[in-house]
Scaffold this motif. Structure first.
Motif, short mmCIF file in Angstrom:
data_model
loop_
_atom_site.label_atom_id
_atom_site.label_comp_id
_atom_site.label_asym_id
_atom_site.label_seq_id
_atom_site.Cartn_x
_atom_site.Cartn_y
_atom_site.Cartn_z
N ALA A 287 0.82 -1.22 0.00
CA ALA A 287 0.00 0.00 0.00
C ALA A 287 0.85 1.26 0.00
CB ALA A 287 -0.94 0.00 1.19
N TRP A 288 2.01 1.20 0.65
CA TRP A 288 2.88 2.39 0.72
C TRP A 288 3.34 2.83 -0.66
CZ3 TRP A 288 7.91 2.74 -1.02
CH2 TRP A 288 8.53 1.53 -1.38
N MET A 289 3.43 1.88 -1.61
CA MET A 289 3.87 2.23 -2.96
C MET A 289 2.86 3.13 -3.65
SD MET A 289 5.34 -1.53 -4.04
CE MET A 289 5.71 -1.03 -5.71
N LEU A 290 1.61 3.09 -3.18
CA LEU A 290 0.56 3.95 -3.71
C LEU A 290 0.37 5.18 -2.84
CD1 LEU A 290 -2.05 1.16 -4.54
CD2 LEU A 290 -0.37 2.20 -6.08
N ASP A 291 1.23 5.34 -1.83
CA ASP A 291 1.13 6.43 -0.85
C ASP A 291 -0.20 6.37 -0.12
OD1 ASP A 291 2.38 8.57 0.46
OD2 ASP A 291 1.27 10.05 -0.72
N GLU A 292 -0.61 5.15 0.25
CA GLU A 292 -1.88 4.94 0.94
C GLU A 292 -1.66 4.20 2.25
OE1 GLU A 292 -4.86 4.58 -2.94
OE2 GLU A 292 -4.40 2.80 -1.75
N PRO A 293 -2.17 4.71 3.36
CA PRO A 293 -2.15 3.93 4.60
C PRO A 293 -2.96 2.65 4.42
CG PRO A 293 -2.69 6.24 5.02
CD PRO A 293 -2.75 6.05 3.54
N GLY A 294 -2.58 1.61 5.17
CA GLY A 294 -3.20 0.30 5.00
C GLY A 294 -4.71 0.30 5.12
N ASP A 295 -5.26 1.01 6.13
CA ASP A 295 -6.71 1.04 6.31
C ASP A 295 -7.41 1.63 5.10
OD1 ASP A 295 -6.70 -0.15 8.78
OD2 ASP A 295 -7.70 1.49 9.82
N TRP A 296 -6.89 2.74 4.59
CA TRP A 296 -7.53 3.37 3.44
C TRP A 296 -7.41 2.49 2.20
CZ3 TRP A 296 -11.17 5.96 1.61
CH2 TRP A 296 -11.14 6.43 0.29
N ASN A 297 -6.26 1.89 2.00
CA ASN A 297 -6.07 1.02 0.84
C ASN A 297 -7.08 -0.12 0.85
OD1 ASN A 297 -4.59 -1.71 -0.13
ND2 ASN A 297 -3.97 -0.01 -1.42
N LEU A 298 -7.31 -0.71 2.03
CA LEU A 298 -8.22 -1.84 2.13
C LEU A 298 -9.67 -1.42 1.93
CD1 LEU A 298 -8.80 -4.80 2.66
CD2 LEU A 298 -8.64 -4.35 5.12
N ILE A 299 -10.11 -0.35 2.59
CA ILE A 299 -11.51 0.05 2.44
C ILE A 299 -11.76 0.60 1.04
CG2 ILE A 299 -11.27 2.44 3.26
CD1 ILE A 299 -14.17 -0.02 4.02
N ARG A 300 -10.76 1.20 0.42
CA ARG A 300 -10.93 1.68 -0.96
C ARG A 300 -11.17 0.51 -1.90
NH1 ARG A 300 -7.91 1.63 -5.12
NH2 ARG A 300 -5.96 1.16 -4.03
#
Length: 330
Positions: A287-300
């Motif tokens: 997720a960090w490669m997309l500059d996204e925290p894990g929680d946001w990446n998962l719910i997105r």
């Protein structure tokens, strides 16, 4: 310094042509850091008369790089979007979700009279907070049919002994053989730290529903009962509420909530979801490669795939947050 910036710029271009997001991101950060260090050096080390002349020249150099930086950033946005589509693979996830909904196990969470709820906790070094804050809040729940599944991110004798002393049969504790491998820089590590432990804890859950909780956060006493009732009433695969985010450094409080979920306005600490979703969705270590925290990446990804959701603006948890810039070891 100019030659150093030139070398970094060449590195960025080469990485873009090679479609290497990790190295590209690092190269851009190095470029910006080098540019800032160059200006700082001029401010601190050159006499006023000479400094004015040199800064004027440096500003020209700085301006000459703006078009290049704009171009590189534009390319990075496109590159990141390409990577996002590859990592998300939303069409495949939609097909798996559709198949899941036709299974008998899927219905259990909606049809059981009093379903078991698994509180999933990924931990690391916070033994006191884990017991005195997180677990203590679970033990105060008005809904009593729960289990607590804790996975430590690597061996931890201290936490193991402390949990054993509680002698609570509802608590199951596991340890990873070694800590997960994370990015070296602080911000990126903060985004995905604990990912393997969280995924493992969800996989070990026996309940029909999973209630995620961090080892230093806390549920309100009605957290499980309120979200379980909401999810079952609305036949939603994920139910969530609002949180109070407490900044433990400056002691400010922020309300975290939006409907539908939005970045920085949603946290899984305030959610409850069907355990069956775990066969389709996990936290992503990338997720960090997309500059996204894990929680946001998962719910997105859940939102994009069409997971059904129900929301309440009622506060159901407190997030005791220490900014990643103040963490000694995330």
């Amino acid at each position: 310094m100019k030659s150093r910036i030139g070398r970094i710029r060449d590195s960025i271009v080469n990485q873009i042509l090679g479609i290497n997001v990790r190295a590209t991101t690092g190269a851009v950060h190095s470029f910006l850091e080098a540019d800032e260090q160059h200006r700082s050096f001029l401010n601190e080390s050159v006499t006023r008369a000479v400094r004015d002349v040199v800064i004027d020249a440096a500003s020209t150099l700085h301006l000459s790089t703006q078009e290049e930086l704009t171009y590189l950033r534009r390319r990075m946005v496109a590159q990141t979007e390409m990577l996002r589509r590859q990592l998300d693979d939303i069409q495949s996830v939609k097909e798996k979700l559709a198949a899941l909904r036709s299974t008998a196990g899927y219905e259990t969470g909606f049809t059981e009279v009093e379903p078991l709820v698994s509180v999933r906790i990924a931990s690391y070094r916070k033994t006191e907070e884990l017991i005195d804050v997180a677990i203590a809040s679970v033990r105060k729940q008005s809904y009593e049919r729960y289990e607590i599944v804790i996975v430590n991110d690597g061996p931890n004798d201290r936490t193991r002994r402390a949990l054993g002393a509680l002698r609570d049969p509802r608590i199951r504790y596991y340890e990873l053989d070694e800590r997960g491998s994370y990015p070296a820089d602080q911000r990126s590590r903060w985004m995905v730290a604990g990912t393997p432990a969280a995924n493992q804890a969800a996989a070990l859950a026996r309940g029909s529903w999973i209630a995620p909780l961090d080892d230093d956060d806390e549920f309100t006493p009605d957290h499980i009962g309120k979200l379980l009732e909401l999810g079952r009433r609305e036949r939603a695969e994920l139910a969530y509420g609002a949180l109070i985010q407490k900044n433990m450094i400056n002691h400010t409080e922020t309300l975290v909530w939006s409907d539908p979920p939005a970045i920085s306005q949603f946290s899984f600490q305030g959610a409850l979801y069907l355990r069956e979703l775990g066969s389709v969705f996990e936290y992503s270590a990338d997720a960090w490669m997309l500059d996204e925290p894990g929680d946001w990446n998962l719910i997105r990804r859940m939102s994009a795939a069409g997971v059904t959701m129900a929301a309440t603006s009622d506060i159901v948890a407190t997030m005791n947050m220490v900014p990643y810039t103040h963490k000694i070891d995330a």
